[in-house]
Design a protein around this motif. Structure first.
Motif, PDB file in Angstrom:
ATOM      1  N   ASP A 246       0.836  -1.210   0.000  1.00 64.97           N
ATOM      2  CA  ASP A 246       0.000   0.000   0.000  1.00 64.97           C
ATOM      3  C   ASP A 246       0.867   1.255   0.000  1.00 64.97           C
ATOM      4  O   ASP A 246       0.591   2.231  -0.714  1.00 64.97           O
ATOM      5  N   ILE A 249       2.490   1.760  -3.503  1.00 65.68           N
ATOM      6  CA  ILE A 249       1.540   2.266  -4.499  1.00 65.68           C
ATOM      7  C   ILE A 249       1.242   3.739  -4.247  1.00 65.68           C
ATOM      8  O   ILE A 249       1.213   4.554  -5.180  1.00 65.68           O
ATOM      9  N   ASP A 250       1.026   4.090  -2.999  1.00 61.57           N
ATOM     10  CA  ASP A 250       0.768   5.494  -2.663  1.00 61.57           C
ATOM     11  C   ASP A 250       1.924   6.387  -3.084  1.00 61.57           C
ATOM     12  O   ASP A 250       1.730   7.490  -3.611  1.00 61.57           O
ATOM     13  N   TRP A 253       2.192   6.443  -7.104  1.00 60.13           N
ATOM     14  CA  TRP A 253       1.025   6.816  -7.900  1.00 60.13           C
ATOM     15  C   TRP A 253       1.126   8.183  -8.556  1.00 60.13           C
ATOM     16  O   TRP A 253       0.789   8.324  -9.748  1.00 60.13           O
ATOM     17  N   LEU A 256       3.205   7.845 -11.633  1.00 56.30           N
ATOM     18  CA  LEU A 256       2.541   6.955 -12.585  1.00 56.30           C
ATOM     19  C   LEU A 256       1.372   7.673 -13.247  1.00 56.30           C
ATOM     20  O   LEU A 256       1.131   7.518 -14.452  1.00 56.30           O
ATOM     21  N   GLN A 257       0.646   8.468 -12.474  1.00 59.74           N
ATOM     22  CA  GLN A 257      -0.505   9.206 -13.006  1.00 59.74           C
ATOM     23  C   GLN A 257      -0.056  10.177 -14.093  1.00 59.74           C
ATOM     24  O   GLN A 257      -0.730  10.327 -15.135  1.00 59.74           O
TER      25      GLN A 257
END
Length: 260
Positions: A246, A249-250, A253, A256-257
């Motif tokens: 978690d 990913i946080d 992100w 990645l966005q």
């Protein structure tokens, strides 16, 4: 980046590997009591599709000098045309090994390869980089790198295969190795931090690919030892465990966005 393969690992790994592989009929039938190095050579020679290589025989041209370990490393400063790559092959006789490897690589007429020997190993590099590689080793081996030794120590048993990658330095080098048009986000690479280490190792009841990430912002406070895997049903075929997914990913992100 560093990758090691060792068919003569620690005593504990040998025992665990024999017990685990002994349960697999397909493995026993394939390997039997033969030298695994010979099996690997025969497979490589068959897939090479080169008449020159098929003239070499394992018993005459390879077995007299081949050891039990091989390692590969990538150092900074390479390009797509000439990667700063080195392969170290453990040998029993440096002179015989250098002669055999020189003849073997001569089969590839389209590229040049340097073969050097040092401390019981044959060092294979792209043509023109052999001396520079040995000079770099003389200045300090990877085993003297505090990050490397600390990461491998935290990883634990290195099994039959282990790997290490310095993302802080290495990711910046990837675009140079891939040439133009790789699609790699160089801005993201420039800010990457951390290192990862991994090992393929045996237990009497399973084979495990374990890895750790250290020094990366998103994983500084991650803890976990995979103990949950011990409580899986007895008929489980495979399982994966990630500590702190978690947080990773946080942390990843936003970048990645932007790429999406």
């Amino acid at each position: 980046a560093y990758l090691r393969v060792d068919i003569d690992p620690s005593a504990g790994q040998k025992v665990a590997a024999v017990r685990f592989l002994g349960k697999l009929d397909a493995v026993k039938d394939t390997l039997g009591s033969d030298d695994p190095r010979k099996k690997l050579w025969e497979l490589a020679a068959k897939n090479a599709g080169d008449d020159c290589i098929t003239k070499f025989t394992y018993d005459k041209d390879v077995e007299p000098w081949l050891g039990d370990r091989v390692g590969a490393a990538i150092r900074p400063g390479g390009t797509s045309d000439q990667p700063n790559l080195a392969i170290a092959i453990q040998v029993k006789d440096e002179t015989v090994a250098k002669d055999a490897l020189t003849r073997l690589f001569a089969c590839d007429k389209g590229s040049k390869t340097d073969v050097r020997t040092k401390d019981g190993y044959a060092i294979v590099t792209p043509g023109g980089t052999g001396d520079a590689t040995l000079a770099a080793v003389d200045k300090g081996a990877l085993s003297a790198n505090a990050n490397f030794t600390g990461d491998m120590g935290a990883l634990g048993e290195q099994g039959i295969v282990s790997a290490w990658f310095d993302m802080t330095t290495g990711l910046k080098e990837l675009p140079k190795l891939g040439g133009s048009g790789t699609g790699i986000d160089t801005a993201a690479m420039a800010t990457a931090k951390g290192r990862f280490a991994a090992a393929l190792r045996f237990d009497a009841d399973y084979v495990e690919l374990a890895g750790i990430v250290r020094g990366a912002d998103a994983t500084k406070s991650v803890k976990g030892d995979g103990a949950e895997l011990a409580n899986l049903p007895a008929n489980t075929m495979a399982a994966a465990h990630v500590s702190g997914a978690d947080q990773m990913i946080d942390g990843a992100w936003p970048q990645l966005q932007k790429q999406i």
